[in-house]
Design a protein around this motif. Structure first.
Motif, PDB file in Angstrom:
ATOM      1  N   LEU A 131       9.864  14.654  73.337  1.00 55.83           N
ATOM      2  CA  LEU A 131       9.426  13.267  73.142  1.00 55.83           C
ATOM      3  C   LEU A 131      10.543  12.276  73.462  1.00 55.83           C
ATOM      4  O   LEU A 131      10.272  11.128  73.814  1.00 55.83           O
ATOM      5  CB  LEU A 131       8.928  13.061  71.716  1.00 55.83           C
ATOM      6  CG  LEU A 131       7.598  13.725  71.388  1.00 55.83           C
ATOM      7  CD1 LEU A 131       7.249  13.524  69.912  1.00 55.83           C
ATOM      8  CD2 LEU A 131       6.486  13.171  72.263  1.00 55.83           C
ATOM      9  N   ASP A 132      11.792  12.727  73.356  1.00 60.44           N
ATOM     10  CA  ASP A 132      12.896  11.859  73.746  1.00 60.44           C
ATOM     11  C   ASP A 132      12.966  11.699  75.261  1.00 60.44           C
ATOM     12  O   ASP A 132      13.442  10.683  75.759  1.00 60.44           O
ATOM     13  CB  ASP A 132      14.234  12.435  73.247  1.00 60.44           C
ATOM     14  CG  ASP A 132      14.377  12.308  71.741  1.00 60.44           C
ATOM     15  OD1 ASP A 132      13.686  11.451  71.156  1.00 60.44           O
ATOM     16  OD2 ASP A 132      15.182  13.067  71.155  1.00 60.44           O
ATOM     17  N   ILE A 133      12.488  12.701  76.000  1.00 59.71           N
ATOM     18  CA  ILE A 133      12.567  12.683  77.469  1.00 59.71           C
ATOM     19  C   ILE A 133      11.295  12.102  78.086  1.00 59.71           C
ATOM     20  O   ILE A 133      11.338  11.362  79.059  1.00 59.71           O
ATOM     21  CB  ILE A 133      12.804  14.114  78.012  1.00 59.71           C
ATOM     22  CG1 ILE A 133      14.132  14.643  77.479  1.00 59.71           C
ATOM     23  CG2 ILE A 133      12.784  14.145  79.523  1.00 59.71           C
ATOM     24  CD1 ILE A 133      14.346  16.118  77.742  1.00 59.71           C
ATOM     25  N   VAL A 134      10.149  12.487  77.514  1.00 57.76           N
ATOM     26  CA  VAL A 134       8.858  12.112  78.093  1.00 57.76           C
ATOM     27  C   VAL A 134       8.600  10.629  77.853  1.00 57.76           C
ATOM     28  O   VAL A 134       8.624  10.148  76.725  1.00 57.76           O
ATOM     29  CB  VAL A 134       7.726  12.969  77.473  1.00 57.76           C
ATOM     30  CG1 VAL A 134       6.377  12.527  77.994  1.00 57.76           C
ATOM     31  CG2 VAL A 134       7.957  14.437  77.770  1.00 57.76           C
ATOM     32  N   THR A 135       8.352   9.922  78.935  1.00 56.76           N
ATOM     33  CA  THR A 135       8.036   8.488  78.866  1.00 56.76           C
ATOM     34  C   THR A 135       6.572   8.296  79.227  1.00 56.76           C
ATOM     35  O   THR A 135       5.936   9.189  79.813  1.00 56.76           O
ATOM     36  CB  THR A 135       8.923   7.701  79.844  1.00 56.76           C
ATOM     37  OG1 THR A 135       8.624   8.119  81.184  1.00 56.76           O
ATOM     38  CG2 THR A 135      10.411   7.910  79.546  1.00 56.76           C
ATOM     39  N   PRO A 136       6.005   7.151  78.916  1.00 61.16           N
ATOM     40  CA  PRO A 136       4.601   6.907  79.293  1.00 61.16           C
ATOM     41  C   PRO A 136       4.363   7.010  80.800  1.00 61.16           C
ATOM     42  O   PRO A 136       3.308   7.493  81.233  1.00 61.16           O
ATOM     43  CB  PRO A 136       4.339   5.493  78.789  1.00 61.16           C
ATOM     44  CG  PRO A 136       5.298   5.308  77.658  1.00 61.16           C
ATOM     45  CD  PRO A 136       6.516   6.093  78.050  1.00 61.16           C
TER      46      PRO A 136
END
Length: 155
Positions: A131-136
């Motif tokens: 979740l820290d890496i994945v962006t919208p």
């Protein structure tokens, strides 16, 4: 940082300091002078003189010195919440009121209102790291790619 400094030195943080020094010195000098003179002559016999003379003089001199010295120091300090926690923890530890819990057996013997201290380790979740890496924007591209791949298969 404030809390660490306060815990290290065991003192509040100084937020304001004012120092005022005052010195006064005064000299005074006063002189008063005055005089009176009285001269009188009287003749008792013709051609012979007898005289009365009186002289009065007043003289006064005053010297004075005065010195005043004073100083005032004012300081303001404040304590932070981490410092309060440090002090409470230190006092509880010194008086033996903190229970060290190392396992289930120690936890089973606890009573309500006791203070406890324990250590624990946690394994980080890979989902949180993702979740820290994945962006919208990245999620949008993945969904479009999956949609395109499914569309091409059905074609």
């Amino acid at each position: 940082m404030e809390g660490i400094l306060q815990q290290t030195y065991g003192q509040p943080l100084l937020t304001e300091f004012a120092n005022e020094a005052r010195s006064e010195h005064g000299n005074s000098q006063d002189t008063t002078a005055g005089g009176k003179a009285k001269v009188g002559l009287a003749a008792k016999f013709p051609g012979l003189f007898a005289g009365d003379a009186a002289v009065e003089a007043d003289y006064e001199r005053r010297l004075g010195s005065q010195q005043l010295t004073g100083s005032t120091a004012t300081s303001r300090a404040h304590y932070t919440q981490p410092y309060y926690l440090h002090v409470v923890r230190s006092v509880l530890g010194q008086t033996g009121l903190i229970q060290d819990v190392k396992g289930r057996a120690d936890a089973a013997n606890l009573r309500p209102g006791e203070f406890v201290e324990f250590s624990a380790s946690f394994t980080p979740s890979q989902v949180v790291a993702l979740l820290d890496i994945v962006t919208p924007d990245l999620v949008e591209q993945i969904v479009r790619r999956n949609g395109f791949t499914e569309g091409m298969r059905s074609f």
